[in-house]
Every structure is written in C-alpha cells, then in structure tokens.
Enzyme design. Structure first.
Site, PDB file in Angstrom:
ATOM      1  N   SER A  34       0.846  -1.196   0.000  1.00  0.00           N
ATOM      2  CA  SER A  34       0.000   0.000   0.000  1.00  0.00           C
ATOM      3  C   SER A  34       0.880   1.243   0.000  1.00  0.00           C
ATOM      4  CB  SER A  34      -0.906   0.007   1.230  1.00  0.00           C
ATOM      5  OG  SER A  34      -1.875  -1.020   1.155  1.00  0.00           O
ATOM      6  N   GLY A  86      -1.754   4.693  -4.302  1.00  0.00           N
ATOM      7  CA  GLY A  86      -2.220   3.406  -4.789  1.00  0.00           C
ATOM      8  C   GLY A  86      -1.448   2.220  -4.247  1.00  0.00           C
ATOM      9  N   GLY A 131      -0.563   4.341   0.150  1.00  0.00           N
ATOM     10  CA  GLY A 131      -1.433   5.419   0.587  1.00  0.00           C
ATOM     11  C   GLY A 131      -2.170   6.017  -0.603  1.00  0.00           C
ATOM     12  N   GLY A 160      -6.814  -0.146   3.536  1.00  0.00           N
ATOM     13  CA  GLY A 160      -5.985  -1.310   3.252  1.00  0.00           C
ATOM     14  C   GLY A 160      -6.767  -2.607   3.332  1.00  0.00           C
ATOM     15  N   ASP A 161      -7.755  -2.664   4.240  1.00  0.00           N
ATOM     16  CA  ASP A 161      -8.576  -3.870   4.369  1.00  0.00           C
ATOM     17  C   ASP A 161      -9.429  -4.078   3.125  1.00  0.00           C
ATOM     18  OD1 ASP A 161      -7.507  -3.938   6.935  1.00  0.00           O
ATOM     19  OD2 ASP A 161      -9.212  -2.891   7.812  1.00  0.00           O
TER      20      ASP A 161
END
Length: 314
Positions: free
Chosen positions: A222, A227, A224, A253-254
């Site tokens: 990730s 992308g 942020g 992120g999940d």
C-alpha cells in the site's frame, strides 16, 4: 467461501469533531460503532461485493458480545453472507477509537492492546481454524497479535493453510510479518512503513522486491494515496487512482485485501486485481467507517485507475 482471521478483533468507535485541537475539550458531532479488526473489515467488504465469507478469531466480554451483535446486523443485507465463527475468550475484546477532524479531513487512531489469550484458547482457535480450512477457497490472516499469542503464530497458520492447499494472504506487521513471509504465503499486503521495518529500506520498489525474495509468492504494498505496488510471478506493477481522495483512511488497506482475495478466487489476472484493489481502497476513504465503501465512487474510479510498470529508483 473466503475465510478471514482476526486474532485481535475490536469494537470500532468513530468520533467526528469539527476540529481536533490538542489539550482542548471537544464536542463530538457523531458517534459510530462497528465490528472491527482488519479481518472483520475484509469480510464485511467481501459480503458487500457478493462473496461469502467466514470470520474467525477471538471475541470476549461485553465488547465482544456487542461486536458479534453488530456483525450480524451490519451484514444482514449484504448480497454475500458473512458467517460468525469467532472463538470465545475470557478477556474482553478491545476497542479502537478513530477521531475524524472535519476541518482537515485527518483521522487520529487510538488502539487498545487486546485481551490476553490463554494457551487453551489458542488451542481451541487452532482446532477451529483447521476445520474451517476445509471448504475455504482462500484465507486472509489479518492484523496484530493479542497478548499471549506467540510471535510465530501467523507463520504457523500460513503453513497449515498451505498444507491444506488453500491460498493464503498475510496482512500484519513487525516480527509476525517477518516470520510469516518466511513461511511462504501466496500474497503479503504490507504498507511502506511495515515493509521498511523488516527490509531496512524506505524505497517502496526495493522493499517490495526484497520482501518477495524472502519467501512471499507475491507482495502488494500500500502506497497510501498513490495506490498500490505489486511484485508478482507475472510482473511488477503500480496501480493508482486518478487523483488522491480525502476522508477517513481507516480500513482502506482492508478493502484492498478484500479486492485481492475476490480477484484471486475469481481467477482474475494481476492487473485486474490491482485495479479493483486501488479503486476499492480509494472508495473506502470516502466512507464514514472502516469495513464500508462508497459504491458509486468505486464504480466511477475503477475505469480510471492506471496500472503501469514502475520506474526503478536511480
């Protein structure tokens, strides 16, 4: 079905304030309660996408009971089912508090450590996990370890999943991540800080490639607002939304994990998986709480995500 593991579940509280000022008293505009912990967020997003999911991990005490009630009600109308297979623990499930600053759009997160898990409770969970692997199309191991669980627990669960022939995704940090990677999971989904902690480099591409060399079949990092960066057996790509979005990043992120799992079980190629993961992650930032996403934004963002080969750092 897709199995998600959250060893350190949480009751998520989201407070929205006009502006967060240190050392000041605040009037909270809204309070939201949701079942939380990374794997529960992943399962709720999978259910909203139409996939059947099973959640396991630990839940205990009054907060654990409320978490299970909220899980049932929050997923009742999802097109996919989310089944509760949580294991009882004597300790009380932790709480997490997200304070959203309406003026800046920033979020401050406060996370309790979680209950101490007894050896007998861990044995009960391991037995439940082994049973649930039968019939699982994929498994996600998500989040922090609560007190009492040994640091190699995720590595053990990766090995159990691989022995059962079930693809496994790992999303954790620190030493559990380092040991988990060595157990050779199919996918690892860290962020740049988590990767830097185990590789010693803050260059995202170098760190992602390094993590893959350490044993992971594929690594999706990730970045942020920028992308995702992926190193896979089929190539290396970066997937980015058309522009950064502002909002509550909790759970972004999940949602990326949920999209990666959905793509895995659907047999999608890596660029397609990454496009969906980047769009869904951004759409989650626009939702009020983790485990949810803005469906209209997801549909709008998806065709505008760019997927390209990243340029190496000089």
């Amino acid at each position: 079905m897709i199995l998600t593991v959250t060893l350190n579940t949480a009751l998520d509280l989201t407070y929205r304030v006009p502006a967060l000022v240190p050392h000041a008293s605040h009037r909270v505009e809204t309070v939201l309660e949701r079942p939380g912990g990374k794997g529960l967020n992943v399962a709720r997003v999978l259910g909203a996408l139409g996939h059947d999911a099973v959640v396991t991990g630990f839940a205990g005490g009054p907060t654990g009971a409320l978490l299970r009630e909220l899980l049932a009600t929050s997923t009742a109308d999802s097109p996919g089912t989310v089944h509760d297979a949580l294991v009882p623990t004597a300790g009380a499930t932790r709480r997490t508090v997200a304070v959203v600053d309406a003026a800046s759009g920033d979020t401050t997160q406060l996370n309790e450590p979680g209950p101490t898990i007894a050896p007998a409770e861990w044995a009960a969970f391991t037995a439940r996990f082994t049973e649930l692997l039968d019939g699982a199309r994929a498994v996600a191991l998500c989040g922090s370890l609560p007190p009492g669980i040994h640091v190699g627990a995720y590595a053990d669960l990766v090995r159990l999943s691989r022995a059962a022939g079930v693809p496994v995704l790992l999303d954790t940090s620190g030493e559990p991540l380092r040991r988990g990677i060595a157990a050779r999971p199919d996918v690892v989904k860290p962020n740049t800080e988590e990767l830097a902690g185990i590789t010693g480099t803050r260059d995202p591409l170098r760190a992602t490639l390094d993590a893959r060399r350490r044993g992971a079949h594929a690594v999706v990092t990730s970045l942020g607002p920028e992308g995702l960066l992926a190193a896979t057996p089929d190539g290396v790509w970066q997937a980015a939304p058309p522009s950064p979005v502002r909002g509550n990043p909790s759970g972004a992120g999940d949602s990326a994990v949920a999209a990666l799992l959905a793509g895995l079980v659907d047999g999608a190629d890596w660029p397609t998986r990454l496009s969906h993961a980047a769009a869904l992650s951004a759409a989650t930032v626009l939702a009020p709480v983790a485990g949810e996403f803005d469906a209209a934004a997801y549909a709008s963002l998806l065709p505008r995500v760019t997927v390209h080969e990243p340029k190496p750092t000089p």
